[in-house]
Scaffold this active site. Structure first.
Site, short mmCIF file in Angstrom:
data_model
loop_
_atom_site.label_atom_id
_atom_site.label_comp_id
_atom_site.label_asym_id
_atom_site.label_seq_id
_atom_site.Cartn_x
_atom_site.Cartn_y
_atom_site.Cartn_z
N GLU A 82 0.82 -1.20 0.00
CA GLU A 82 0.00 0.00 0.00
C GLU A 82 0.86 1.26 0.00
O GLU A 82 0.51 2.27 -0.61
CB GLU A 82 -0.93 0.00 1.22
N PRO A 285 12.49 -12.77 -0.72
CA PRO A 285 11.31 -13.18 0.05
C PRO A 285 10.43 -11.99 0.40
O PRO A 285 10.90 -10.85 0.56
CB PRO A 285 11.91 -13.81 1.31
N ARG A 286 9.14 -12.25 0.54
CA ARG A 286 8.17 -11.19 0.83
C ARG A 286 8.38 -10.58 2.21
O ARG A 286 8.28 -9.37 2.38
CB ARG A 286 6.74 -11.78 0.73
N MET A 326 15.71 -4.58 2.49
CA MET A 326 14.45 -3.91 2.19
C MET A 326 14.67 -2.78 1.19
O MET A 326 15.71 -2.12 1.18
CB MET A 326 13.83 -3.35 3.48
N GLY A 327 13.66 -2.57 0.35
CA GLY A 327 13.65 -1.41 -0.52
C GLY A 327 14.49 -1.52 -1.77
O GLY A 327 14.72 -0.50 -2.44
N GLU A 328 14.98 -2.72 -2.12
CA GLU A 328 15.85 -2.84 -3.30
C GLU A 328 15.24 -3.71 -4.39
O GLU A 328 15.94 -4.06 -5.35
CB GLU A 328 17.21 -3.39 -2.89
N ASN A 352 2.27 -7.09 -6.36
CA ASN A 352 2.31 -6.03 -7.37
C ASN A 352 3.30 -6.36 -8.49
O ASN A 352 4.50 -6.50 -8.24
CB ASN A 352 2.70 -4.71 -6.68
N LEU A 354 3.58 -4.30 -11.17
CA LEU A 354 3.85 -3.07 -11.92
C LEU A 354 5.28 -2.58 -11.76
O LEU A 354 5.82 -1.95 -12.67
CB LEU A 354 2.87 -1.99 -11.48
N GLU A 355 5.90 -2.84 -10.62
CA GLU A 355 7.28 -2.40 -10.45
C GLU A 355 8.19 -3.09 -11.47
O GLU A 355 9.07 -2.45 -12.06
CB GLU A 355 7.74 -2.71 -9.03
#
Length: 689
Positions: A82, A285-286, A326-328, A352, A354-355
């Protein structure tokens, strides 16, 4: 009489609310019963993610918000997905309404971490409380948002109900709703029945979602097709230059994977690499708490790997990189030839895609995509991706794609074009949200500095002064620049003095009634932000942003007295050339136009659902230009309903009669002047609404 359809100008709807219905009360009971198990579960989750344990107080609505963080925008994004969708929207909110503070609430520590990575300290973070009345009440009391924006499907009945009670408009943006979720809402229709009409805006991500929300009961005039915010990925997305260790490798990213998917893919990867020695799987991993678990799984499958969090890089013979940071994820997608979208082979509903597409990376995904059915159908239709039914088929399709580089490159181009063709959702969403602020003067939201001196708290507007001390608030101090101004209300006097070149009115809060005989000016202890002065300061700041003619707040003081009490004072800017109606009526009658002006400003206040606890002829002012003002907002608040408005008018009427009875000269004619006041209050009578 007050019209039964008086509308709140910020929420844009009539407010004549009833008590919570039976189904909502049952919902409250159920949530209360679940609270202890929920807190226990959060504590248990805190073993792997300490953020769950450190935020338990916030789950009960116990948040600490500085004064400059209040009266702004609250955006709720449950977790990382989100937040990714909300990123462009938050950027736009910061640019469009810089006077508003922005607070983002999440439910997960990973969401909080992602927010900090995106926005640093420019956006405040809190955890959303459990949806029980007490926790939500404390949360909203501390934050006092002027707008609540919920992302995607974050519909919490108690939060929405209390926002409606407080006249806080609520928007659901990037609103997605699968048929499966819609069936769930229909199953619990009695609980959700009050939610749908309470939403001021639903900006749907796609047409099927729009139709489902409308069928559930969202009013047609409050729902619109805005498009999917996840297409608004901003700048910097695209193919990335791979570092030397990754050069000449055929990189396949498995993004946001779950345990069941890793269990299917990893046993097959060694054979795939034997057929394609240049292949490199980047496994992301998520959930970050599973990073060590996935590392152990790689060892069990005898797959050598480089762990990115340790700075390790793959050698020419390394088949796997564990993306355990995280974030990569976008960085990995930018280097990849193709990607697998996790949560789709496992029955999660898909994540998602779309990324990856925005990076020109075509995608493969499994059969479980009910979270984004319309999106994945469009992806397949545009040949930017393909659905597979198993891990075996996943690797077989990947192998066929890699065998045809030209076709794979074409898929990558189609992926980028697919995302570009759907941009615009953010602009449409912001334009729709603009309606919440059409009646607002955002520049009137004065800044607030919070100063602590000698165990006293002072709030002040730094654009007017930054040099106040507790002594400046002492009502008994002899000040050569101060003049005594009678209030006429029976509670003493106020001082008019100069502060940094501004004429201000200093009012010391005093008690009334019988209790004043015991304590003239000491009130029961409250936190400084809930004291009478700070409450009035905050309300005046808000009302000025609504363009209501009230004085500008300059400063407020909270001074503790002993263990259980406090004294309080407020400074507001003097309204030049103004006199209250009671003072004016002692000298001469008011003109017809002046009575109309007083009625009009009172109506404006009521239309904004502002309850004035002591509306009387001393608190209505007229300046030399004939403009009407309202002052003295102690114990006043934004309030729902309608009945109190008539009582407010009757209180004003009684004050005029009282002054007429006790004053030798008081130029008030109820037969002539009150109809003129009501002409301003109800210009077109019952026809107005």
């Amino acid at each position: 009489m007050v019209s039964a359809r008086s509308a709140h100008a910020v929420g844009r709807r009539a407010l004549a609310l009833k008590a919570a219905g039976f189904s909502h009360r049952l919902y409250r009971l159920a949530i209360r019963l679940l609270l202890l198990p929920l807190l226990g579960w959060l504590w248990w989750r805190g073993r792997a993610e300490p953020g769950y344990r450190t935020s338990l107080d916030q789950r009960l609505g116990l948040i600490d918000i500085p004064p400059q963080g209040r009266d702004g925008v609250l955006l709720h994004a449950a977790s990382v997905g989100e937040l990714q969708a909300a990123r462009s929207l938050i950027d736009s909110l910061q640019q469009r309404w810089p006077a508003h503070s922005i607070t983002v609430s999440t439910q997960t520590p990973t969401g909080a971490q992602t927010l900090r990575q995106y926005f640093g300290s420019s956006v405040r973070h809190v955890y959303l409380p459990a949806d029980i009345p007490g926790a939500v009440r404390r949360f909203l009391d501390a934050l006092r948002p002027q707008c609540v924006i919920l992302m995607e499907r974050e519909l919490w009945p108690e939060l929405i109900w209390q926002c409606e009670q407080r006249c806080i408009p609520v928007a659901l943006v990037n609103a997605r709703l699968s048929e499966r979720s819609a069936r769930g809402y229909r199953k619990w229709h009695k609980v959700m029945a009050s939610v749908w009409p309470a939403l001021d805006l639903v900006a749907a991500a796609d047409q099927p979602s729009l139709e489902r929300y409308r069928d559930l009961g969202v009013p047609a005039d409050r729902i619109m097709l805005a498009g999917n915010l996840k297409f608004e990925l901003g700048q910097g997305y695209g193919k990335a230059t791979a570092p030397e260790a990754y050069a000449n490798r055929l990189i396949l990213v498995a993004g946001s994977t779950h345990a069941a998917e890793e269990a299917q893919i990893l046993p097959l990867w060694k054979a795939f690499v034997q057929r394609h020695p240049q292949a490199l799987l980047v496994l992301v991993p998520r959930h970050p708490q599973r990073f060590d678990e996935v590392a152990n799984a790689l060892r069990q499958h005898d797959l050598p790997f480089a762990r990115h969090s340790l700075g390790e890089e793959p050698s020419a013979n390394t088949p796997v990189v564990l993306g355990d940071t995280m974030g990569e994820l976008m960085r990995w997608y930018g280097m990849a030839k193709l990607a697998f979208i996790g949560g789709s082979l496992a029955p999660v509903g898909g994540h998602n895609a779309l990324e990856a597409l925005a990076c020109g990376c075509p995608v493969l995904y499994g059969p479980h995509t009910h979270n984004f059915d319309a999106l994945f159908d469009s992806i397949e239709e545009k040949e930017a991706g393909q659905r597979v039914q198993s891990a075996e088929q996943l690797l077989a399709v990947a192998e066929s794609w890699l065998a045809d580089p030209e076709k794979l490159e074409e898929r990558g181009r189609l992926s980028s074009e697919f995302v570009q063709a759907h941009k615009g959702a953010n602009a449409r969403t912001v334009e729709a949200l603009e309606g919440f602020w059409k009646a607002r003067d955002l520049q009137a939201l004065c800044r607030i500095d919070d100063v602590n001196l000698s165990n006293q708290t002072i709030w002040l507007d730094p654009d007017i002064t930054d040099t106040l001390t507790p002594e400046d608030f002492n009502p008994d101090a002899a000040a050569t620049d101060a003049a005594i101004l009678p209030t006429g209300s029976g509670r003493g006097q106020v001082l008019v003095k100069s502060v940094s070149g501004h004429q201000v009115v200093l009012r010391h809060y005093r008690r009334g009634g019988m209790v004043a005989k015991l304590s003239r000016d000491v009130f029961w202890r409250r936190t400084d932000d809930r004291s009478r002065a700070m409450e009035e300061f905050a309300l005046l700041r808000l009302l000025r942003s609504w363009a209501l003619p009230v004085p500008r707040p300059v400063a407020a003081r909270h001074a503790p007295v002993g263990l259980l009490g406090y004294r309080s004072d407020i400074m507001v800017e003097m309204i030049p050339g103004s006199r209250n109606a009671a003072d004016r009526l002692q000298q001469a009658p008011l003109s017809h136009d002046e009575w109309v002006a007083l009625g009009t400003v009172t109506r404006r206040m009521h239309d904004l659902q502002v309850f004035h606890s002591d509306l009387n002829c001393h608190n209505l002012l007229l300046d030399t230009n004939g403009h009407a003002w309202i002052v003295d907002f102690d114990k006043c608040r934004v309030r729902t309903g309608q009945d109190w408005k008539q009582a407010n008018l009757e209180r004003l009427q009684r004050s005029l009669r009282k002054e007429q009875g006790r004053m030798r000269a008081f130029h008030w004619s109820e037969a002539a002047d009150w109809p003129a006041f009501m002409q301003g209050y109800e210009p077109n009578g019952a026809q107005r609404y």
